[in-house]
Write an enzyme that holds these catalytic residues in place. Structure first.
Site, PDB file in Angstrom:
ATOM      1  N   ARG A 133       0.820  -1.226   0.000  1.00  0.00           N
ATOM      2  CA  ARG A 133       0.000   0.000   0.000  1.00  0.00           C
ATOM      3  C   ARG A 133       0.855   1.279   0.000  1.00  0.00           C
ATOM      4  O   ARG A 133       0.503   2.276   0.626  1.00  0.00           O
ATOM      5  CB  ARG A 133      -0.930   0.034   1.220  1.00  0.00           C
TER       6      ARG A 133
ATOM      7  N   SER B 203     -10.575  -0.045   3.271  1.00  0.00           N
ATOM      8  CA  SER B 203      -9.826  -0.208   4.522  1.00  0.00           C
ATOM      9  C   SER B 203      -9.343   1.148   4.995  1.00  0.00           C
ATOM     10  O   SER B 203      -8.708   1.877   4.233  1.00  0.00           O
ATOM     11  CB  SER B 203      -8.602  -1.097   4.300  1.00  0.00           C
TER      12      SER B 203
ATOM     13  N   GLU C 121      -4.516   4.126   6.186  1.00  0.00           N
ATOM     14  CA  GLU C 121      -4.230   3.856   4.784  1.00  0.00           C
ATOM     15  C   GLU C 121      -4.815   4.998   3.949  1.00  0.00           C
ATOM     16  O   GLU C 121      -4.336   5.326   2.873  1.00  0.00           O
ATOM     17  CB  GLU C 121      -4.901   2.520   4.423  1.00  0.00           C
TER      18      GLU C 121
END
Ligand code: EPU
Length: 344
Positions: free
Chosen positions: A167, A244, A340
């Site tokens: 990520r 997320s 995130e």
């Protein structure tokens, strides 16, 4: 030369998947590279700052933005090279990621079928190296073009230059804020395809869909992934969310072993560097936040890693929920959850 049409005091609510209201002082929709060049030559970045939005699916707007929002809407899908086995497919940054996945599958090109239904645009995909069900963007990435804000030139980045990680990419670290991604080129594969069906839920879903003795294809995999996501993850069109909210944290192996003495059932995936990745969803569930609300914000009942706007939440309310969850996890497990999502 086209004339820029900059809008003033515009609500960004339609442009973020949390559905949060936040006003930007100035707003410009960017349809092509020429518009970027014109903006850069005539106005440039205001002192109040620049916010670059793609699909708005990975951003939490906590305040009005005093600067200029560039809304990336560069379109285009073009095969720029091909041979018997592969195609190099170049996409404009403003193309919808999921629609591009469906187009690839329809064309018989494999590689991104596991990434179906990830919200957002193509330009945002390399930024955080999107991933799901055993595949990451980096696995099919060829190169990208990006507008360099300090010079106004377009630069090309190959896979190595992007420094992809879990990520993350160079665009979130070393050159953060310096580039605007304009086009992305993927290397996709023609049949016969190599499928990635090792992820438990994908294998189970395929077993239900494909008759015994038959081999699944990329369409089956895309449909399986879509079914899994629809069953677990809330649709941002119905319940505002940004996927997320936190990354799955990496902890030292010694800390994971120690935690296991207190929580024998704690999951963990050992990484090549010796650390252990722990599912943030599990940590959040243990602290009791799963399905809980704070004001109009909450941790989703089926996947608590996804924070949702139950309607009418403010950005500050979403942030307060995220901070409360982070604090609970830190307090219980001594693990710091890293967002995130980009918090603006
Ligand atoms: N879990 C729980 N309780 C829950 C849900 C999950 O304890 O209610 C635990 C279980 O141990 C489960 C584990 O969490 O095995 C993993 O759950 P899941 O398969 O749903 O995946 P995830 O790690 O929570 C990641 C990505 C998702 C991606 C899925 C599938 C991150 C931050 N998230 O989630 O990506 O779709 O894997 O590959 O890596 C996103 O980035 O926005 C996103 C949705």
């Amino acid at each position: 030369m086209p004339t820029l049409s900059i809008e003033l005091h515009k609500d960004l609510r339609p442009f973020n998947t949390f559905g949060l209201s936040a006003y930007t002082a100035r707003y410009l929709q960017v349809a092509d590279e020429a518009a970027l060049q014109e903006w850069w030559q005539t106005q440039g970045t205001p002192p109040e700052g620049l916010l670059v939005l793609g699909g708005g699916s990975n951003v939490l707007l906590t305040r009005d933005f005093p600067g200029l929002t560039l809304h990336m809407a560069i379109r285009g899908q073009e095969v720029i090279a091909e041979d018997d086995r592969t195609v190099l497919w170049q996409l404009g940054a403003g193309e919808c990621w999921h629609d591009s996945v469906l187009s690839a599958v329809d064309s018989g090109w494999g590689g991104i079928e596991n990434l179906a239904l990830i919200p957002g645009t193509v330009g945002a995909a390399p930024m955080q190296n999107i991933g799901a069900y055993g595949v990451e963007l980096k696995d099919v990435f060829h190169s990208l073009q990006a507008f360099h804000l300090p010079t106004g030139h377009i630069h090309t980045f190959d896979k190595e230059a992007c420094r992809f990680g879990y990520r993350t990419s160079v665009f979130k670290h070393e050159v953060k804020g310096q580039y605007i991604i304009t086009r992305v080129t993927l290397r996709l594969h023609k049949a016969p395809h190599v499928l990635h069906t090792g992820y438990g839920a994908v294998a189970e879903e395929l077993a239900l869909r494909v008759p015994a003795g038959q081999s699944p294809g990329i369409t089956d995999v895309a449909q399986a992934v879509m079914a899994i996501r629809r069953s677990k993850l809330p649709d941002p069109a119905e319940l505002g969310n940004a996927g997320s909210f936190f990354k799955n944290p990496l902890v030292p192996a010694a800390q994971h072993s120690k935690l296991r003495t207190h929580y024998p059932e704690i999951p963990g995936w050992p990484q090549p560097d010796g650390q252990v990745k722990v599912p943030a969803a599990w940590l959040i569930e243990q602290t009791g936040w799963k399905g809980k609300r704070l004001g109009h914000a909450g941790a989703h009942a089926r996947q608590p890693l996804v924070l949702v706007n139950y309607g009418g939440a403010t950005g500050q309310e979403m942030l307060a929920l995220a901070q409360a969850i982070r604090q609970s996890v830190r307090h219980t497990f001594d693990i710091d959850l890293e967002p995130e999502v980009n918090v603006v």
